[in-house]
Design a protein around this motif. Structure first.
Motif, PDB file in Angstrom:
ATOM      1  N   UNK A   1       3.455  30.846  64.556  1.00  0.00           N
ATOM      2  CA  UNK A   1       4.236  29.817  63.885  1.00  0.00           C
ATOM      3  C   UNK A   1       4.369  30.031  62.389  1.00  0.00           C
ATOM      4  N   UNK A   2       3.422  30.718  61.765  1.00  0.00           N
ATOM      5  CA  UNK A   2       3.555  30.883  60.312  1.00  0.00           C
ATOM      6  C   UNK A   2       3.949  32.294  59.909  1.00  0.00           C
ATOM      7  N   UNK A   3       3.458  33.312  60.640  1.00  0.00           N
ATOM      8  CA  UNK A   3       3.788  34.686  60.263  1.00  0.00           C
ATOM      9  C   UNK A   3       4.783  35.313  61.235  1.00  0.00           C
ATOM     10  N   UNK A   4       5.276  34.541  62.182  1.00  0.00           N
ATOM     11  CA  UNK A   4       6.110  35.063  63.259  1.00  0.00           C
ATOM     12  C   UNK A   4       5.624  36.415  63.776  1.00  0.00           C
ATOM     13  N   UNK A   5       4.508  36.372  64.479  1.00  0.00           N
ATOM     14  CA  UNK A   5       3.836  37.490  65.133  1.00  0.00           C
ATOM     15  C   UNK A   5       3.214  38.490  64.152  1.00  0.00           C
ATOM     16  N   UNK A   6       3.179  38.159  62.875  1.00  0.00           N
ATOM     17  CA  UNK A   6       2.430  38.930  61.885  1.00  0.00           C
ATOM     18  C   UNK A   6       2.489  40.425  62.035  1.00  0.00           C
ATOM     19  N   UNK A   7       1.370  41.019  62.448  1.00  0.00           N
ATOM     20  CA  UNK A   7       1.262  42.470  62.483  1.00  0.00           C
ATOM     21  C   UNK A   7       2.361  43.126  63.311  1.00  0.00           C
ATOM     22  N   UNK A   8       2.881  42.445  64.332  1.00  0.00           N
ATOM     23  CA  UNK A   8       3.822  43.096  65.237  1.00  0.00           C
ATOM     24  C   UNK A   8       5.261  42.739  64.946  1.00  0.00           C
ATOM     25  N   UNK A   9       5.509  42.120  63.813  1.00  0.00           N
ATOM     26  CA  UNK A   9       6.838  41.562  63.570  1.00  0.00           C
ATOM     27  C   UNK A   9       7.931  42.626  63.624  1.00  0.00           C
ATOM     28  N   UNK A  10       7.638  43.850  63.187  1.00  0.00           N
ATOM     29  CA  UNK A  10       8.685  44.879  63.119  1.00  0.00           C
ATOM     30  C   UNK A  10       8.802  45.694  64.397  1.00  0.00           C
ATOM     31  N   UNK A  11       7.863  45.549  65.313  1.00  0.00           N
ATOM     32  CA  UNK A  11       7.895  46.401  66.493  1.00  0.00           C
ATOM     33  C   UNK A  11       8.950  45.941  67.472  1.00  0.00           C
ATOM     34  N   UNK A  12       9.660  46.904  68.062  1.00  0.00           N
ATOM     35  CA  UNK A  12      10.628  46.535  69.078  1.00  0.00           C
ATOM     36  C   UNK A  12      10.695  47.657  70.096  1.00  0.00           C
ATOM     37  N   UNK A  13      11.279  47.367  71.230  1.00  0.00           N
ATOM     38  CA  UNK A  13      11.542  48.387  72.241  1.00  0.00           C
ATOM     39  C   UNK A  13      10.294  49.077  72.752  1.00  0.00           C
ATOM     40  N   UNK A  14      10.405  50.397  72.904  1.00  0.00           N
ATOM     41  CA  UNK A  14       9.361  51.163  73.568  1.00  0.00           C
ATOM     42  C   UNK A  14       8.005  51.065  72.882  1.00  0.00           C
ATOM     43  N   UNK A  15       7.991  51.121  71.544  1.00  0.00           N
ATOM     44  CA  UNK A  15       6.696  51.069  70.870  1.00  0.00           C
ATOM     45  C   UNK A  15       6.036  49.711  71.073  1.00  0.00           C
ATOM     46  N   UNK A  16       6.850  48.662  71.120  1.00  0.00           N
ATOM     47  CA  UNK A  16       6.263  47.342  71.354  1.00  0.00           C
ATOM     48  C   UNK A  16       5.741  47.249  72.780  1.00  0.00           C
ATOM     49  N   UNK A  17       6.418  47.970  73.713  1.00  0.00           N
ATOM     50  CA  UNK A  17       5.914  48.014  75.082  1.00  0.00           C
ATOM     51  C   UNK A  17       4.526  48.636  75.108  1.00  0.00           C
ATOM     52  N   UNK A  18       4.322  49.680  74.295  1.00  0.00           N
ATOM     53  CA  UNK A  18       2.998  50.302  74.247  1.00  0.00           C
ATOM     54  C   UNK A  18       1.961  49.319  73.717  1.00  0.00           C
ATOM     55  N   UNK A  19       2.352  48.548  72.686  1.00  0.00           N
ATOM     56  CA  UNK A  19       1.432  47.546  72.144  1.00  0.00           C
ATOM     57  C   UNK A  19       1.055  46.548  73.238  1.00  0.00           C
ATOM     58  N   UNK A  20       2.072  46.102  73.990  1.00  0.00           N
ATOM     59  CA  UNK A  20       1.804  45.152  75.072  1.00  0.00           C
ATOM     60  C   UNK A  20       0.857  45.757  76.103  1.00  0.00           C
ATOM     61  N   UNK A  21       1.094  47.025  76.440  1.00  0.00           N
ATOM     62  CA  UNK A  21       0.264  47.670  77.454  1.00  0.00           C
ATOM     63  C   UNK A  21      -1.177  47.769  76.967  1.00  0.00           C
ATOM     64  N   UNK A  22      -1.333  48.116  75.675  1.00  0.00           N
ATOM     65  CA  UNK A  22      -2.680  48.157  75.107  1.00  0.00           C
ATOM     66  C   UNK A  22      -3.348  46.797  75.244  1.00  0.00           C
ATOM     67  N   UNK A  23      -2.579  45.755  74.997  1.00  0.00           N
ATOM     68  CA  UNK A  23      -3.152  44.411  75.091  1.00  0.00           C
ATOM     69  C   UNK A  23      -3.548  44.077  76.517  1.00  0.00           C
ATOM     70  N   UNK A  24      -2.723  44.493  77.486  1.00  0.00           N
ATOM     71  CA  UNK A  24      -3.086  44.257  78.884  1.00  0.00           C
ATOM     72  C   UNK A  24      -4.417  44.949  79.200  1.00  0.00           C
ATOM     73  N   UNK A  25      -4.518  46.225  78.755  1.00  0.00           N
ATOM     74  CA  UNK A  25      -5.754  46.965  79.057  1.00  0.00           C
ATOM     75  C   UNK A  25      -6.957  46.252  78.444  1.00  0.00           C
ATOM     76  N   UNK A  26      -6.782  45.822  77.184  1.00  0.00           N
ATOM     77  CA  UNK A  26      -7.912  45.147  76.524  1.00  0.00           C
ATOM     78  C   UNK A  26      -8.274  43.866  77.249  1.00  0.00           C
ATOM     79  N   UNK A  27      -7.281  43.189  77.794  1.00  0.00           N
ATOM     80  CA  UNK A  27      -7.555  41.920  78.475  1.00  0.00           C
ATOM     81  C   UNK A  27      -8.356  42.157  79.748  1.00  0.00           C
ATOM     82  N   UNK A  28      -8.306  43.372  80.279  1.00  0.00           N
ATOM     83  CA  UNK A  28      -9.132  43.652  81.448  1.00  0.00           C
ATOM     84  C   UNK A  28     -10.494  44.193  81.033  1.00  0.00           C
TER      85      UNK A  28
END
Ligand code: SF4
Lengths: 137, 310
Positions: free
Chosen positions: B210-237
Protein backbone atom coordinates in the motif's frame (compact mmCIF):
# COMPACT_ATOMS: atom_id res chain seq x y z
CA UNK A 1 -7.64 -21.89 -26.88
CA UNK A 2 -3.93 -22.01 -26.18
CA UNK A 3 -2.28 -22.40 -22.81
CA UNK A 4 -1.02 -18.84 -22.94
CA UNK A 5 -4.35 -17.12 -23.34
CA UNK A 6 -5.91 -19.52 -20.85
CA UNK A 7 -3.37 -18.58 -18.18
CA UNK A 8 -3.73 -14.90 -18.96
CA UNK A 9 -7.48 -15.15 -18.70
CA UNK A 10 -7.27 -16.96 -15.40
CA UNK A 11 -4.97 -14.46 -13.78
CA UNK A 12 -5.80 -10.86 -14.58
CA UNK A 13 -3.92 -8.46 -12.34
CA UNK A 14 -5.55 -5.08 -12.21
CA UNK A 15 -3.82 -1.75 -11.81
CA UNK A 16 -6.24 0.93 -10.78
CA UNK A 17 -5.62 4.42 -12.11
CA UNK A 18 -7.90 7.09 -10.73
CA UNK A 19 -8.15 10.21 -12.85
CA UNK A 20 -10.08 13.22 -11.69
CA UNK A 21 -12.91 11.15 -10.32
CA UNK A 22 -15.43 12.11 -7.70
CA UNK A 23 -13.97 9.15 -5.78
CA UNK A 24 -17.19 7.20 -5.81
CA UNK A 25 -15.99 4.89 -8.57
CA UNK A 26 -12.81 4.16 -6.63
CA UNK A 27 -14.79 3.09 -3.62
CA UNK A 28 -17.03 0.97 -5.80
CA UNK A 29 -13.96 -0.80 -7.21
CA UNK A 30 -12.88 -1.82 -3.74
CA UNK A 31 -16.34 -3.31 -3.29
CA UNK A 32 -15.65 -6.14 -5.68
CA UNK A 33 -12.86 -7.38 -3.42
CA UNK A 34 -15.20 -7.77 -0.45
CA UNK A 35 -16.67 -11.11 0.68
CA UNK A 36 -19.92 -10.53 -1.17
CA UNK A 37 -18.40 -10.21 -4.64
CA UNK A 38 -14.87 -11.56 -4.14
CA UNK A 39 -13.23 -11.36 -7.57
CA UNK A 40 -10.20 -13.25 -6.29
CA UNK A 41 -12.10 -16.42 -7.17
CA UNK A 42 -11.55 -15.48 -10.84
CA UNK A 43 -7.88 -14.90 -10.17
CA UNK A 44 -8.24 -11.14 -10.30
CA UNK A 45 -6.15 -9.17 -7.89
CA UNK A 46 -5.17 -5.55 -7.45
CA UNK A 47 -1.49 -4.82 -7.93
CA UNK A 48 0.42 -1.70 -7.01
CA UNK A 49 2.79 -1.43 -9.96
CA UNK A 50 1.91 -0.98 -13.64
CA UNK A 51 4.76 -3.33 -14.45
CA UNK A 52 2.73 -6.22 -13.07
CA UNK A 53 -0.58 -5.15 -14.55
CA UNK A 54 -2.63 -7.04 -17.13
CA UNK A 55 -5.54 -4.66 -16.92
CA UNK A 56 -5.41 -0.92 -16.41
CA UNK A 57 -8.68 0.19 -14.91
CA UNK A 58 -9.18 3.90 -15.47
CA UNK A 59 -11.84 5.60 -13.41
CA UNK A 60 -12.74 9.27 -13.42
CA UNK A 61 -12.36 11.82 -16.15
CA UNK A 62 -8.93 12.54 -17.56
CA UNK A 63 -7.90 16.16 -17.29
CA UNK A 64 -4.84 17.87 -18.67
CA UNK A 65 -2.70 16.89 -15.71
CA UNK A 66 -3.80 13.27 -15.79
CA UNK A 67 -3.22 12.81 -19.49
CA UNK A 68 0.61 12.52 -19.45
CA UNK A 69 0.36 10.30 -16.39
CA UNK A 70 -2.13 8.00 -18.08
CA UNK A 71 0.14 7.75 -21.11
CA UNK A 72 3.13 7.12 -18.85
CA UNK A 73 1.37 4.30 -16.99
CA UNK A 74 0.21 2.77 -20.27
CA UNK A 75 3.73 2.84 -21.68
CA UNK A 76 5.22 1.44 -18.47
CA UNK A 77 2.89 -1.55 -18.35
CA UNK A 78 4.28 -4.78 -19.71
CA UNK A 79 2.30 -5.87 -22.74
CA UNK A 80 -0.17 -7.42 -23.41
CA UNK A 81 -2.21 -5.05 -21.31
CA UNK A 82 -5.93 -4.35 -21.51
CA UNK A 83 -7.50 -1.03 -20.72
CA UNK A 84 -10.91 -0.74 -19.12
CA UNK A 85 -12.70 2.60 -18.98
CA UNK A 86 -14.73 2.62 -15.82
CA UNK A 87 -17.78 4.74 -15.11
CA UNK A 88 -19.43 7.52 -17.05
CA UNK A 89 -16.40 9.74 -16.46
CA UNK A 90 -13.94 7.26 -17.90
CA UNK A 91 -16.08 6.59 -20.95
CA UNK A 92 -17.28 10.05 -21.93
CA UNK A 93 -16.10 12.48 -19.32
CA UNK A 94 -19.44 12.38 -17.54
CA UNK A 95 -20.25 15.43 -15.49
CA UNK A 96 -16.71 16.74 -15.97
CA UNK A 97 -16.86 16.66 -19.78
CA UNK A 98 -17.56 20.36 -20.06
CA UNK A 99 -14.84 21.46 -17.67
CA UNK A 100 -12.11 23.62 -19.15
CA UNK A 101 -9.32 21.24 -18.07
CA UNK A 102 -10.95 18.16 -19.56
CA UNK A 103 -8.52 16.32 -21.87
CA UNK A 104 -10.76 13.92 -23.66
CA UNK A 105 -12.28 10.56 -22.73
CA UNK A 106 -9.86 7.68 -22.17
CA UNK A 107 -10.38 6.08 -25.57
CA UNK A 108 -9.10 9.14 -27.35
CA UNK A 109 -5.83 8.92 -25.48
CA UNK A 110 -5.10 5.17 -25.35
CA UNK A 111 -6.89 2.20 -26.92
CA UNK A 112 -9.67 0.90 -24.68
CA UNK A 113 -10.72 -2.76 -24.64
CA UNK A 114 -13.79 -2.65 -22.45
CA UNK A 115 -16.25 -0.08 -21.16
CA UNK A 116 -18.11 -0.42 -17.90
CA UNK A 117 -20.83 2.23 -17.78
CA UNK A 118 -22.57 3.55 -14.70
CA UNK A 119 -22.21 6.43 -12.28
CA UNK A 120 -20.78 4.65 -10.39
CA UNK A 121 -21.09 1.19 -12.00
CA UNK A 122 -22.44 -1.46 -9.67
CA UNK A 123 -20.02 -4.20 -8.60
CA UNK A 124 -22.11 -6.65 -10.61
CA UNK A 125 -21.57 -4.48 -13.67
CA UNK A 126 -17.85 -4.55 -13.09
CA UNK A 127 -17.77 -8.33 -12.74
CA UNK A 128 -19.83 -8.69 -15.90
CA UNK A 129 -17.55 -6.26 -17.74
CA UNK A 130 -14.43 -8.10 -16.67
CA UNK A 131 -15.91 -11.48 -17.61
CA UNK A 132 -16.76 -10.11 -21.04
CA UNK A 133 -13.19 -8.88 -21.31
CA UNK A 134 -12.01 -12.39 -20.42
CA UNK A 135 -14.11 -13.86 -23.21
CA UNK A 136 -12.33 -11.70 -25.75
CA UNK A 137 -8.88 -12.87 -24.67
CA UNK B 1 26.34 -36.84 -12.00
CA UNK B 2 23.04 -37.21 -13.82
CA UNK B 3 21.54 -38.49 -10.61
CA UNK B 4 22.73 -35.49 -8.64
CA UNK B 5 21.34 -33.15 -11.26
CA UNK B 6 18.03 -34.96 -11.07
CA UNK B 7 18.01 -34.46 -7.31
CA UNK B 8 18.74 -30.78 -7.64
CA UNK B 9 16.53 -29.91 -10.58
CA UNK B 10 13.55 -32.23 -10.40
CA UNK B 11 13.02 -34.18 -7.21
CA UNK B 12 13.19 -32.97 -4.51
CA UNK B 13 14.90 -29.82 -5.76
CA UNK B 14 13.71 -27.06 -8.07
CA UNK B 15 10.64 -28.49 -9.77
CA UNK B 16 9.15 -30.50 -6.93
CA UNK B 17 9.75 -27.79 -4.34
CA UNK B 18 8.30 -25.17 -6.65
CA UNK B 19 5.14 -27.18 -7.36
CA UNK B 20 4.56 -28.02 -3.70
CA UNK B 21 5.33 -24.42 -2.79
CA UNK B 22 2.79 -23.24 -5.36
CA UNK B 23 0.14 -25.47 -3.82
CA UNK B 24 1.06 -24.14 -0.38
CA UNK B 25 0.73 -20.61 -1.71
CA UNK B 26 -2.79 -21.52 -2.85
CA UNK B 27 -3.44 -22.92 0.63
CA UNK B 28 -2.24 -19.66 2.14
CA UNK B 29 -4.48 -17.57 -0.12
CA UNK B 30 -7.45 -19.87 0.39
CA UNK B 31 -7.14 -19.73 4.19
CA UNK B 32 -6.80 -15.95 3.98
CA UNK B 33 -10.01 -15.87 1.94
CA UNK B 34 -11.76 -18.13 4.44
CA UNK B 35 -10.66 -15.93 7.33
CA UNK B 36 -12.25 -12.99 5.52
CA UNK B 37 -15.40 -15.02 4.64
CA UNK B 38 -14.50 -15.04 0.96
CA UNK B 39 -14.37 -17.93 -1.43
CA UNK B 40 -10.79 -17.57 -2.55
CA UNK B 41 -8.87 -18.50 -5.71
CA UNK B 42 -9.00 -21.88 -7.51
CA UNK B 43 -6.44 -24.57 -6.70
CA UNK B 44 -4.18 -23.95 -9.68
CA UNK B 45 -4.17 -20.16 -9.32
CA UNK B 46 -0.45 -19.87 -8.38
CA UNK B 47 0.46 -21.80 -11.52
CA UNK B 48 -1.76 -19.64 -13.73
CA UNK B 49 -0.01 -16.60 -12.29
CA UNK B 50 3.41 -18.12 -12.81
CA UNK B 51 2.76 -19.34 -16.36
CA UNK B 52 1.16 -16.06 -17.33
CA UNK B 53 4.21 -14.13 -16.18
CA UNK B 54 6.59 -16.63 -17.74
CA UNK B 55 4.96 -17.12 -21.13
CA UNK B 56 2.68 -14.22 -21.89
CA UNK B 57 4.02 -11.03 -20.42
CA UNK B 58 6.75 -8.93 -21.88
CA UNK B 59 9.88 -8.30 -19.82
CA UNK B 60 10.70 -4.63 -19.44
CA UNK B 61 14.05 -3.26 -18.38
CA UNK B 62 14.36 -0.05 -16.42
CA UNK B 63 15.67 2.86 -18.47
CA UNK B 64 18.05 3.93 -15.74
CA UNK B 65 19.80 1.36 -13.61
CA UNK B 66 22.11 -1.59 -13.98
CA UNK B 67 20.30 -3.85 -16.41
CA UNK B 68 22.56 -6.88 -16.18
CA UNK B 69 22.39 -7.01 -12.39
CA UNK B 70 18.66 -6.39 -12.56
CA UNK B 71 18.22 -9.45 -14.78
CA UNK B 72 20.72 -11.74 -13.09
CA UNK B 73 19.61 -11.13 -9.49
CA UNK B 74 16.40 -13.23 -9.71
CA UNK B 75 18.30 -16.06 -11.41
CA UNK B 76 20.83 -16.08 -8.58
CA UNK B 77 18.00 -16.02 -6.08
CA UNK B 78 16.45 -19.05 -7.73
CA UNK B 79 19.81 -20.86 -7.60
CA UNK B 80 20.14 -20.10 -3.91
CA UNK B 81 16.63 -21.29 -3.17
CA UNK B 82 17.16 -24.45 -5.23
CA UNK B 83 20.39 -25.31 -3.44
CA UNK B 84 18.77 -24.67 -0.07
CA UNK B 85 15.78 -26.79 -1.13
CA UNK B 86 18.04 -29.67 -2.07
CA UNK B 87 20.00 -29.53 1.19
CA UNK B 88 16.87 -29.31 3.30
CA UNK B 89 14.72 -31.79 1.43
CA UNK B 90 17.28 -34.52 0.65
CA UNK B 91 17.78 -35.48 4.32
CA UNK B 92 14.07 -35.02 4.92
CA UNK B 93 13.18 -37.49 2.18
CA UNK B 94 15.98 -39.75 3.39
CA UNK B 95 17.95 -39.62 0.15
CA UNK B 96 21.71 -39.76 0.57
CA UNK B 97 24.13 -38.27 -1.88
CA UNK B 98 27.82 -37.69 -1.31
CA UNK B 99 27.85 -34.23 0.21
CA UNK B 100 25.26 -33.61 2.87
CA UNK B 101 26.49 -30.41 4.34
CA UNK B 102 25.78 -29.29 7.86
CA UNK B 103 22.99 -26.99 8.86
CA UNK B 104 25.17 -23.90 8.65
CA UNK B 105 25.35 -24.37 4.88
CA UNK B 106 21.56 -24.26 4.84
CA UNK B 107 21.60 -21.13 6.97
CA UNK B 108 23.78 -19.30 4.45
CA UNK B 109 21.95 -20.60 1.40
CA UNK B 110 18.67 -19.39 2.85
CA UNK B 111 20.06 -15.86 2.99
CA UNK B 112 20.77 -15.74 -0.74
CA UNK B 113 17.22 -15.05 -2.00
CA UNK B 114 16.80 -12.04 0.30
CA UNK B 115 20.19 -10.70 -0.76
CA UNK B 116 19.32 -11.00 -4.42
CA UNK B 117 16.03 -9.19 -3.84
CA UNK B 118 18.11 -6.33 -2.45
CA UNK B 119 20.54 -6.47 -5.39
CA UNK B 120 17.74 -6.48 -7.93
CA UNK B 121 15.91 -3.66 -6.22
CA UNK B 122 19.01 -1.45 -6.03
CA UNK B 123 19.85 -2.23 -9.65
CA UNK B 124 16.42 -1.17 -10.85
CA UNK B 125 17.09 2.50 -10.20
CA UNK B 126 13.61 3.07 -8.85
CA UNK B 127 13.36 5.21 -5.71
CA UNK B 128 10.54 3.12 -4.24
CA UNK B 129 12.53 -0.04 -4.86
CA UNK B 130 15.56 1.41 -3.10
CA UNK B 131 13.45 2.31 -0.09
CA UNK B 132 12.23 -1.28 -0.16
CA UNK B 133 15.79 -2.55 -0.42
CA UNK B 134 17.00 -0.48 2.50
CA UNK B 135 14.13 -1.78 4.61
CA UNK B 136 14.93 -5.33 3.56
CA UNK B 137 18.53 -4.81 4.69
CA UNK B 138 17.40 -3.57 8.07
CA UNK B 139 15.02 -6.49 8.37
CA UNK B 140 17.80 -8.96 7.57
CA UNK B 141 20.07 -7.32 10.14
CA UNK B 142 17.37 -7.74 12.75
CA UNK B 143 16.23 -11.31 12.16
CA UNK B 144 19.46 -12.93 11.03
CA UNK B 145 21.03 -12.98 14.49
CA UNK B 146 17.88 -14.51 15.94
CA UNK B 147 17.80 -17.08 13.18
CA UNK B 148 21.44 -17.96 13.82
CA UNK B 149 20.77 -18.37 17.54
CA UNK B 150 17.78 -20.54 16.60
CA UNK B 151 20.12 -22.82 14.63
CA UNK B 152 22.58 -22.82 17.51
CA UNK B 153 19.86 -23.82 19.95
CA UNK B 154 18.79 -26.69 17.70
CA UNK B 155 22.38 -27.90 17.38
CA UNK B 156 22.73 -27.74 21.14
CA UNK B 157 19.53 -29.70 21.61
CA UNK B 158 20.80 -32.36 19.23
CA UNK B 159 24.01 -32.87 21.25
CA UNK B 160 26.15 -30.83 18.91
CA UNK B 161 25.08 -32.78 15.85
CA UNK B 162 25.60 -30.50 12.87
CA UNK B 163 24.05 -32.68 10.19
CA UNK B 164 20.45 -32.35 9.20
CA UNK B 165 19.98 -36.12 8.98
CA UNK B 166 21.46 -36.63 12.46
CA UNK B 167 19.14 -34.01 13.92
CA UNK B 168 16.14 -35.75 12.37
CA UNK B 169 17.30 -39.20 13.49
CA UNK B 170 17.88 -38.02 17.01
CA UNK B 171 14.28 -36.86 17.24
CA UNK B 172 12.98 -40.05 15.66
CA UNK B 173 14.77 -42.13 18.30
CA UNK B 174 13.93 -40.02 21.32
CA UNK B 175 11.06 -37.54 21.16
CA UNK B 176 10.53 -34.54 18.86
CA UNK B 177 12.18 -31.38 20.19
CA UNK B 178 8.87 -29.63 20.29
CA UNK B 179 7.85 -31.77 23.26
CA UNK B 180 9.88 -29.68 25.71
CA UNK B 181 9.55 -26.14 27.04
CA UNK B 182 12.59 -24.93 25.14
CA UNK B 183 11.21 -26.61 22.02
CA UNK B 184 7.99 -24.63 22.26
CA UNK B 185 9.95 -21.38 22.70
CA UNK B 186 12.07 -22.30 19.68
CA UNK B 187 8.96 -22.96 17.63
CA UNK B 188 7.72 -19.45 18.38
CA UNK B 189 11.07 -17.92 17.46
CA UNK B 190 11.45 -20.04 14.36
CA UNK B 191 7.99 -19.26 13.06
CA UNK B 192 8.49 -15.52 13.44
CA UNK B 193 11.90 -15.72 11.75
CA UNK B 194 10.55 -17.51 8.72
CA UNK B 195 7.61 -15.14 8.64
CA UNK B 196 10.13 -12.34 8.24
CA UNK B 197 12.17 -14.33 5.75
CA UNK B 198 9.09 -14.92 3.62
CA UNK B 199 8.21 -11.23 3.78
CA UNK B 200 4.71 -11.95 5.07
CA UNK B 201 2.64 -9.47 7.04
CA UNK B 202 3.51 -8.17 9.69
CA UNK B 203 7.03 -8.19 8.20
CA UNK B 204 6.18 -7.27 4.61
CA UNK B 205 7.85 -3.95 5.31
CA UNK B 206 10.05 -4.17 2.22
CA UNK B 207 7.17 -4.86 -0.15
CA UNK B 208 4.55 -2.75 1.59
CA UNK B 209 1.99 -2.99 -1.15
CA UNK B 210 0.00 0.00 0.00
CA UNK B 211 2.82 2.47 0.53
CA UNK B 212 5.70 1.32 -1.69
CA UNK B 213 3.59 -0.54 -4.27
CA UNK B 214 5.51 -3.82 -3.95
CA UNK B 215 8.76 -2.03 -3.07
CA UNK B 216 11.70 -4.18 -4.08
CA UNK B 217 9.81 -5.81 -6.95
CA UNK B 218 8.18 -2.73 -8.39
CA UNK B 219 10.21 -2.77 -11.63
CA UNK B 220 10.09 -6.50 -12.29
CA UNK B 221 7.83 -7.76 -15.03
CA UNK B 222 7.37 -10.78 -17.25
CA UNK B 223 9.78 -13.68 -17.12
CA UNK B 224 12.09 -12.31 -14.45
CA UNK B 225 9.15 -11.63 -12.17
CA UNK B 226 8.03 -15.20 -12.79
CA UNK B 227 11.40 -16.34 -11.47
CA UNK B 228 10.92 -14.18 -8.38
CA UNK B 229 7.50 -15.76 -7.84
CA UNK B 230 8.94 -19.24 -8.26
CA UNK B 231 11.66 -18.48 -5.72
CA UNK B 232 8.96 -17.37 -3.33
CA UNK B 233 6.99 -20.57 -3.87
CA UNK B 234 10.10 -22.63 -3.12
CA UNK B 235 10.80 -20.63 0.02
CA UNK B 236 7.21 -21.09 1.16
CA UNK B 237 7.77 -24.84 1.10
CA UNK B 238 11.34 -25.24 2.37
CA UNK B 239 11.18 -22.88 5.33
CA UNK B 240 8.21 -24.66 6.96
CA UNK B 241 9.91 -27.95 6.02
CA UNK B 242 12.98 -26.72 7.92
CA UNK B 243 10.87 -26.09 11.02
CA UNK B 244 9.34 -29.55 10.67
CA UNK B 245 12.79 -31.09 10.38
CA UNK B 246 14.23 -29.18 13.31
CA UNK B 247 11.40 -29.41 15.78
CA UNK B 248 8.85 -32.00 14.68
CA UNK B 249 11.15 -34.93 13.80
CA UNK B 250 10.92 -34.52 10.04
CA UNK B 251 9.08 -36.80 7.62
CA UNK B 252 8.67 -40.57 7.70
CA UNK B 253 7.57 -41.32 4.21
CA UNK B 254 5.87 -44.68 4.51
CA UNK B 255 2.20 -45.53 4.96
CA UNK B 256 0.40 -43.19 7.28
CA UNK B 257 3.64 -41.21 7.75
CA UNK B 258 3.05 -39.44 4.42
CA UNK B 259 -0.20 -38.02 5.71
CA UNK B 260 1.56 -36.87 8.88
CA UNK B 261 4.31 -35.22 6.85
CA UNK B 262 1.75 -33.30 4.81
CA UNK B 263 -0.17 -32.31 7.93
CA UNK B 264 2.96 -31.07 9.68
CA UNK B 265 3.89 -28.78 6.81
CA UNK B 266 0.30 -27.57 6.47
CA UNK B 267 0.15 -26.86 10.20
CA UNK B 268 3.22 -24.62 10.04
CA UNK B 269 1.90 -22.80 6.96
CA UNK B 270 -1.48 -22.41 8.65
CA UNK B 271 0.25 -20.82 11.61
CA UNK B 272 2.06 -18.39 9.29
CA UNK B 273 -1.16 -17.55 7.48
CA UNK B 274 -3.07 -16.90 10.67
CA UNK B 275 -0.33 -14.64 11.98
CA UNK B 276 -0.35 -12.76 8.72
CA UNK B 277 -4.10 -12.33 8.78
CA UNK B 278 -4.41 -11.11 12.32
CA UNK B 279 -1.62 -8.55 12.41
CA UNK B 280 -1.06 -5.19 10.78
CA UNK B 281 2.25 -4.32 9.18
CA UNK B 282 4.93 -3.20 11.61
CA UNK B 283 7.15 -0.23 11.08
CA UNK B 284 10.79 -1.16 10.48
CA UNK B 285 11.75 0.21 13.89
CA UNK B 286 9.17 -1.93 15.62
CA UNK B 287 10.26 -5.00 13.68
CA UNK B 288 13.89 -4.43 14.65
CA UNK B 289 12.96 -4.02 18.30
CA UNK B 290 10.79 -7.12 18.11
CA UNK B 291 13.66 -9.29 16.90
CA UNK B 292 16.65 -7.67 18.57
CA UNK B 293 15.09 -7.53 22.02
CA UNK B 294 12.06 -9.79 22.19
CA UNK B 295 12.97 -12.76 20.03
CA UNK B 296 16.65 -12.76 20.99
CA UNK B 297 15.68 -12.86 24.66
CA UNK B 298 13.32 -15.75 23.96
CA UNK B 299 15.90 -17.76 22.08
CA UNK B 300 18.51 -17.18 24.79
CA UNK B 301 16.05 -18.40 27.40
CA UNK B 302 15.52 -21.46 25.21
CA UNK B 303 19.26 -22.09 25.05
CA UNK B 304 19.58 -21.81 28.83
CA UNK B 305 16.65 -24.17 29.29
CA UNK B 306 18.30 -26.61 26.91
CA UNK B 307 21.44 -26.54 29.04
CA UNK B 308 19.30 -27.35 32.05
CA UNK B 309 17.81 -30.24 30.11
CA UNK B 310 14.28 -28.89 29.88
S1 SF4 C 1 -18.63 8.07 -13.11
FE1 SF4 C 1 -19.89 9.04 -11.57
S2 SF4 C 1 -19.26 8.03 -9.67
FE2 SF4 C 1 -17.68 7.62 -11.18
S3 SF4 C 1 -16.16 9.21 -10.88
FE3 SF4 C 1 -17.57 9.91 -12.47
S4 SF4 C 1 -19.09 11.12 -11.37
FE4 SF4 C 1 -18.02 9.88 -9.87
Amino acid sequence: MGLKSFCLKKSLWVFHLAGASCNNCDIEILDVLTPRYDVERFGIKLVGSPRHADVILVSGSINQRDKPRLLEVYNQASKPVYVVAFGACGITGGIFAEGNTFAGPVDQIIPVDAYIPGCPPKPEAMISGLSKLMQTI
Amino acid sequence: MAETLFYFLIYPGLLFAGVVGGLLSWFDRKITAQVQFRKGPPLLQPFYDFLKLLLVKETLLPARGARMTFLIAPVLGLFGATAAAAFILLPLFNIHIGFEGDVMVIFYLLTIPSLTYILGALASGNPLASVGASREIKLIVSYELTFLLFFAAIILKADQAMRMSEIIQMQAQASPFIGSISGVLLLIVGVFCIQAKLGMVPFDIAEAETELSEGSFIEYSGTVYALVQFTKYIMLFILPALIVAFLMSGFHLEGIGILWAVLKVLAVVLLLTLIRNTNPRLRIKQAMRFFLIGMNALVIIAIVLTYLGL
